[in-house]
Design a protein around this motif. Sequence first.
Motif, PDB file in Angstrom:
ATOM      1  N   GLU A 112       0.815  -1.214   0.000  1.00 37.24           N
ATOM      2  CA  GLU A 112       0.000   0.000   0.000  1.00 37.24           C
ATOM      3  C   GLU A 112       0.851   1.267   0.000  1.00 37.24           C
ATOM      4  OE1 GLU A 112      -2.418  -0.658   3.447  1.00 37.24           O
ATOM      5  OE2 GLU A 112      -3.954  -1.739   2.313  1.00 37.24           O
ATOM      6  N   ALA A 113       2.089   1.159   0.540  1.00 36.96           N
ATOM      7  CA  ALA A 113       2.938   2.347   0.683  1.00 36.96           C
ATOM      8  C   ALA A 113       4.115   2.350  -0.293  1.00 36.96           C
ATOM      9  CB  ALA A 113       3.459   2.413   2.115  1.00 36.96           C
ATOM     10  N   TYR A 114       4.076   1.540  -1.339  1.00 39.32           N
ATOM     11  CA  TYR A 114       5.229   1.481  -2.248  1.00 39.32           C
ATOM     12  C   TYR A 114       5.410   2.828  -2.949  1.00 39.32           C
ATOM     13  CZ  TYR A 114       2.509   1.073  -6.599  1.00 39.32           C
ATOM     14  OH  TYR A 114       1.695   1.319  -7.662  1.00 39.32           O
ATOM     15  N   ASN A 115       6.627   3.092  -3.382  1.00 39.19           N
ATOM     16  CA  ASN A 115       6.968   4.375  -4.000  1.00 39.19           C
ATOM     17  C   ASN A 115       6.488   4.383  -5.449  1.00 39.19           C
ATOM     18  OD1 ASN A 115       8.166   6.663  -5.045  1.00 39.19           O
ATOM     19  ND2 ASN A 115      10.105   6.331  -3.970  1.00 39.19           N
ATOM     20  N   ARG A 116       5.457   5.151  -5.697  1.00 39.61           N
ATOM     21  CA  ARG A 116       4.856   5.193  -7.035  1.00 39.61           C
ATOM     22  C   ARG A 116       5.731   5.939  -8.045  1.00 39.61           C
ATOM     23  NH1 ARG A 116       1.136   4.097  -3.512  1.00 39.61           N
ATOM     24  NH2 ARG A 116      -0.822   3.097  -4.000  1.00 39.61           N
ATOM     25  N   GLU A 117       6.700   6.691  -7.560  1.00 33.51           N
ATOM     26  CA  GLU A 117       7.632   7.370  -8.471  1.00 33.51           C
ATOM     27  C   GLU A 117       8.639   6.384  -9.046  1.00 33.51           C
ATOM     28  OE1 GLU A 117       9.392  10.661  -6.440  1.00 33.51           O
ATOM     29  OE2 GLU A 117       7.466  11.578  -5.988  1.00 33.51           O
ATOM     30  N   LEU A 118       8.973   5.353  -8.269  1.00 31.40           N
ATOM     31  CA  LEU A 118       9.942   4.351  -8.743  1.00 31.40           C
ATOM     32  C   LEU A 118       9.291   3.223  -9.535  1.00 31.40           C
ATOM     33  CD1 LEU A 118      12.230   3.954  -5.598  1.00 31.40           C
ATOM     34  CD2 LEU A 118      12.734   5.171  -7.711  1.00 31.40           C
ATOM     35  N   PHE A 119       8.087   2.856  -9.144  1.00 37.98           N
ATOM     36  CA  PHE A 119       7.421   1.724  -9.777  1.00 37.98           C
ATOM     37  C   PHE A 119       6.076   2.184 -10.345  1.00 37.98           C
ATOM     38  CE2 PHE A 119       9.933   0.163  -6.189  1.00 37.98           C
ATOM     39  CZ  PHE A 119      10.811  -0.668  -6.851  1.00 37.98           C
ATOM     40  N   ALA A 120       5.826   1.794 -11.577  1.00 33.05           N
ATOM     41  CA  ALA A 120       4.585   2.212 -12.251  1.00 33.05           C
ATOM     42  C   ALA A 120       3.354   1.534 -11.648  1.00 33.05           C
ATOM     43  CB  ALA A 120       4.674   1.893 -13.743  1.00 33.05           C
ATOM     44  N   SER A 121       3.552   0.292 -11.142  1.00 26.83           N
ATOM     45  CA  SER A 121       2.407  -0.431 -10.607  1.00 26.83           C
ATOM     46  C   SER A 121       2.864  -1.367  -9.493  1.00 26.83           C
ATOM     47  CB  SER A 121       1.732  -1.250 -11.713  1.00 26.83           C
ATOM     48  OG  SER A 121       2.610  -2.269 -12.139  1.00 26.83           O
ATOM     49  N   GLN A 122       1.898  -1.928  -8.793  1.00 30.70           N
ATOM     50  CA  GLN A 122       2.226  -2.920  -7.768  1.00 30.70           C
ATOM     51  C   GLN A 122       2.875  -4.149  -8.404  1.00 30.70           C
ATOM     52  OE1 GLN A 122      -1.304  -3.800  -5.494  1.00 30.70           O
ATOM     53  NE2 GLN A 122      -0.944  -2.085  -4.073  1.00 30.70           N
ATOM     54  N   ASN A 123       2.478  -4.465  -9.629  1.00 28.48           N
ATOM     55  CA  ASN A 123       3.093  -5.587 -10.340  1.00 28.48           C
ATOM     56  C   ASN A 123       4.602  -5.378 -10.470  1.00 28.48           C
ATOM     57  OD1 ASN A 123       0.642  -6.854 -10.685  1.00 28.48           O
ATOM     58  ND2 ASN A 123       0.347  -6.088 -12.767  1.00 28.48           N
ATOM     59  N   ASP A 124       4.987  -4.182 -10.914  1.00 26.44           N
ATOM     60  CA  ASP A 124       6.418  -3.886 -11.065  1.00 26.44           C
ATOM     61  C   ASP A 124       7.132  -3.950  -9.712  1.00 26.44           C
ATOM     62  OD1 ASP A 124       6.034  -3.532 -13.771  1.00 26.44           O
ATOM     63  OD2 ASP A 124       5.880  -1.340 -13.634  1.00 26.44           O
ATOM     64  N   TYR A 125       6.473  -3.446  -8.672  1.00 27.25           N
ATOM     65  CA  TYR A 125       7.042  -3.469  -7.329  1.00 27.25           C
ATOM     66  C   TYR A 125       7.261  -4.913  -6.859  1.00 27.25           C
ATOM     67  CZ  TYR A 125       7.448  -2.642  -2.293  1.00 27.25           C
ATOM     68  OH  TYR A 125       7.864  -2.627  -0.992  1.00 27.25           O
ATOM     69  N   ILE A 126       6.273  -5.760  -7.051  1.00 32.82           N
ATOM     70  CA  ILE A 126       6.364  -7.169  -6.634  1.00 32.82           C
ATOM     71  C   ILE A 126       7.444  -7.891  -7.440  1.00 32.82           C
ATOM     72  CG2 ILE A 126       5.131  -9.372  -6.600  1.00 32.82           C
ATOM     73  CD1 ILE A 126       2.583  -7.733  -5.917  1.00 32.82           C
ATOM     74  N   VAL A 127       7.490  -7.624  -8.744  1.00 30.22           N
ATOM     75  CA  VAL A 127       8.498  -8.261  -9.598  1.00 30.22           C
ATOM     76  C   VAL A 127       9.901  -7.913  -9.107  1.00 30.22           C
ATOM     77  CG1 VAL A 127       9.517  -8.192 -11.910  1.00 30.22           C
ATOM     78  CG2 VAL A 127       7.061  -8.492 -11.647  1.00 30.22           C
ATOM     79  N   GLU A 128      10.171  -6.626  -8.869  1.00 32.36           N
ATOM     80  CA  GLU A 128      11.488  -6.195  -8.388  1.00 32.36           C
ATOM     81  C   GLU A 128      11.806  -6.796  -7.028  1.00 32.36           C
ATOM     82  OE1 GLU A 128      13.934  -4.477  -9.899  1.00 32.36           O
ATOM     83  OE2 GLU A 128      12.705  -4.486 -11.704  1.00 32.36           O
ATOM     84  N   ALA A 129      10.796  -6.876  -6.158  1.00 29.98           N
ATOM     85  CA  ALA A 129      11.000  -7.447  -4.828  1.00 29.98           C
ATOM     86  C   ALA A 129      11.365  -8.933  -4.915  1.00 29.98           C
ATOM     87  CB  ALA A 129       9.749  -7.247  -3.976  1.00 29.98           C
ATOM     88  N   VAL A 130      10.668  -9.664  -5.773  1.00 25.81           N
ATOM     89  CA  VAL A 130      10.945 -11.102  -5.929  1.00 25.81           C
ATOM     90  C   VAL A 130      12.356 -11.314  -6.486  1.00 25.81           C
ATOM     91  CG1 VAL A 130      10.306 -13.169  -7.235  1.00 25.81           C
ATOM     92  CG2 VAL A 130       8.538 -11.793  -6.130  1.00 25.81           C
ATOM     93  N   ILE A 131      12.719 -10.547  -7.505  1.00 23.84           N
ATOM     94  CA  ILE A 131      14.057 -10.677  -8.104  1.00 23.84           C
ATOM     95  C   ILE A 131      15.136 -10.324  -7.081  1.00 23.84           C
ATOM     96  CG2 ILE A 131      15.618  -9.697  -9.831  1.00 23.84           C
ATOM     97  CD1 ILE A 131      13.160  -9.455 -11.690  1.00 23.84           C
ATOM     98  N   HIS A 132      14.939  -9.220  -6.373  1.00 22.27           N
ATOM     99  CA  HIS A 132      15.915  -8.788  -5.370  1.00 22.27           C
ATOM    100  C   HIS A 132      16.079  -9.846  -4.284  1.00 22.27           C
ATOM    101  CE1 HIS A 132      18.194  -6.089  -2.805  1.00 22.27           C
ATOM    102  NE2 HIS A 132      17.395  -6.430  -1.814  1.00 22.27           N
ATOM    103  N   TYR A 133      14.980 -10.387  -3.795  1.00 22.32           N
ATOM    104  CA  TYR A 133      15.049 -11.383  -2.732  1.00 22.32           C
ATOM    105  C   TYR A 133      15.695 -12.684  -3.220  1.00 22.32           C
ATOM    106  CZ  TYR A 133      13.785 -14.127   1.343  1.00 22.32           C
ATOM    107  OH  TYR A 133      13.829 -14.917   2.455  1.00 22.32           O
ATOM    108  N   THR A 134      15.424 -13.069  -4.450  1.00 20.55           N
ATOM    109  CA  THR A 134      16.048 -14.270  -5.017  1.00 20.55           C
ATOM    110  C   THR A 134      17.561 -14.096  -5.108  1.00 20.55           C
ATOM    111  OG1 THR A 134      14.039 -14.734  -6.278  1.00 20.55           O
ATOM    112  CG2 THR A 134      16.049 -15.827  -6.998  1.00 20.55           C
TER     113      THR A 134
END
Length: 143
Positions: free
Chosen positions: A26-48
């Motif tokens: 709910e609080a993700y940075n909308r300036e860095l990520f266009a959507s929650q999908n992009d935020y989740i994708v980056e988070a999954v890749i980073h964590y992997t």
Amino acid sequence: MDDKYVTTLRLYKNNPAHFQALTCLEAYNRELFASQNDYIVEAVIHYTEYLKQKAEYEKLESTLSNIREHEDYFRELTKCALEDVLGSMQTTTIPAVTERDMKTKEDQEPKSESEPAEKATEKDFNLLDFYSSFSEFEDEGEN
């Protein structure tokens, strides 16, 4: 629509980890990520990538621990190898050099200020004594 993968993410508010993830989404940075999908994708890749690095680090730590456990063995192995080399150097015969040979060598090569072979052997023994003295040395960092 083969270029699209669809899945559902269910987060339960009564699960503390799920609630924390929901708060992040709910609080993700909308300036860095266009959507929650992009935020989740980056988070999954980073964590992997983080998990891969963590596994590699643990493997390296295990290897270093194994080396520390066998340090005395490696030291003794190195000492034996140096003794073998020094022993073979002492048994090697140096051919006699005549004045004629010296003149031809002097003509071919410029003069170098190298030490005689006996000095090199003495240095090698000093080196061996130096490295063998470490068997009594205790590293302050190890506990």
